[in-house]
Design an enzyme around this catalytic site. Structure first.
Site, PDB file in Angstrom:
ATOM      1  N   THR A  85       0.864  -1.176   0.000  1.00 42.08           N
ATOM      2  CA  THR A  85       0.000   0.000   0.000  1.00 42.08           C
ATOM      3  C   THR A  85       0.900   1.225   0.000  1.00 42.08           C
ATOM      4  O   THR A  85       1.500   1.572   1.018  1.00 42.08           O
ATOM      5  CB  THR A  85      -0.913   0.012   1.237  1.00 42.08           C
ATOM      6  N   LYS A 161      -6.874   1.098  -3.583  1.00 46.98           N
ATOM      7  CA  LYS A 161      -6.416   0.596  -2.288  1.00 46.98           C
ATOM      8  C   LYS A 161      -6.526   1.665  -1.203  1.00 46.98           C
ATOM      9  O   LYS A 161      -6.974   1.397  -0.077  1.00 46.98           O
ATOM     10  CB  LYS A 161      -4.976   0.101  -2.413  1.00 46.98           C
ATOM     11  N   LYS A 230      -0.355   5.458   8.545  1.00 47.56           N
ATOM     12  CA  LYS A 230       0.261   5.695   7.226  1.00 47.56           C
ATOM     13  C   LYS A 230      -0.797   5.727   6.129  1.00 47.56           C
ATOM     14  O   LYS A 230      -0.799   6.600   5.255  1.00 47.56           O
ATOM     15  CB  LYS A 230       1.299   4.604   6.944  1.00 47.56           C
TER      16      LYS A 230
END
Length: 283
Positions: A85, A161, A230
């Site tokens: 990711t 994503k 994140k």
């Protein structure tokens, strides 16, 4: 995630050249089916295809572009499948460097926790050239239950994503708030979550994460809160770049930043979100 994916590839008959910063993790793999490598460059040497599953942009870029990186040895027309990711900028940057080196790059981020990876139940999103997709397909079919194509723009799958992880953490936040509301009003959190998971919200996210949140079951940490933070940063940054107002993304960014600031970064992201909601409510 990477260990379970490697096990599935070994089970499908592949011999793997493996590298991890903690190389002892390879002890979990069938030793006759792997070659341990001391660097990403060694892992990429002489192979037609290499997969990365890493934490964030900087780690991926160092693994690919560093002095001992993948691009120093990956053969011409070799393919790098990036399943991490990462940001759209990082994906574009990596694809450009691969093109300059004469190799191929495919974005292939996945949805699913480690247990899904072990059961070959990952959902895989892909974007990139048709050539790269055709080479990758036999490999990816051994890792997931479905492959979804989001075009030739290399960062397309990364947008999906980031959007998907935003939806997951948003669902976790609303479940934590709803079940805490029920708890503060004298109801059994688990019973409430079971009702919603079987009726109005009859979907895996609400059933699986819902049970963990309702039970306040945060161990073992399958996806760390610092990685959730994140992902919240990625969603926030992408919204700013594309001028897309996302007030919920702002709230989640702050929720997970608070979790990391409190020292919960190594805890599961369900704890980062749900525990924060409980503490705010005084329970």
């Amino acid at each position: 995630m990477g260990i379970n994916m490697a096990k599935n590839l070994i089970g499908a008959g592949y011999h793997l050249q493996v590298y991890n910063r903690t190389i002892s993790k390879a002890d979990e793999l069938e030793q006759a089916s792997i070659t341990r490598c001391k660097s990403p460059a060694e892992a990429a040497d002489g192979v037609r295809l290499i997969i990365t599953m890493l934490a964030d942009d900087e780690v991926v870029k160092e693994t690919v572009l560093g002095k001992d990186g993948i691009l120093t040895t990956l053969p011409k027309n070799g393919l790098h499948i990036s399943m991490s990711t990462i940001s759209t900028e990082a994906a574009k940057h990596l694809a450009e460097h691969h093109a300059d080196a004469g190799s191929l790059y495919l974005a292939a981020p996945v949805f699913g926790r480690p247990e899904a990876a072990a059961a070959k139940k990952l959902w895989i999103c892909i974007s990139g050239s048709q050539q790269a997709k055709e080479i990758a397909k036999p490999i990816l079919e051994n890792l997931g239950q479905g492959i979804f194509d989001f075009g030739e723009h290399v960062a397309g799958a990364n947008v999906v994503k980031i959007a998907g992880n935003f939806m997951i953490m948003s669902s976790m936040e609303i479940m934590a708030e709803a079940y805490t509301l029920a708890e503060k009003n004298g109801l059994d959190r688990l019973k409430v979550s079971e009702f919603f998971g079987a009726t109005l919200f009859n979907a895996p996210i609400f059933q699986n994460y819902g049970k963990l949140i309702a039970n306040k079951q945060y161990e073992p940490a399958a996806f760390k809160a610092k990685l959730g933070y994140k992902d919240a940063r990625l969603a926030f940054k992408l919204s700013q770049q594309s001028e897309t107002p996302m007030p919920v993304a702002n709230a989640l960014h702050n929720r997970l930043l608070t979790a990391v600031a409190k020292g919960w970064g190594e805890k599961d992201w369900t704890e980062g979100i749900s525990r924060g909601v409980s503490e705010d409510a005084g329970v």
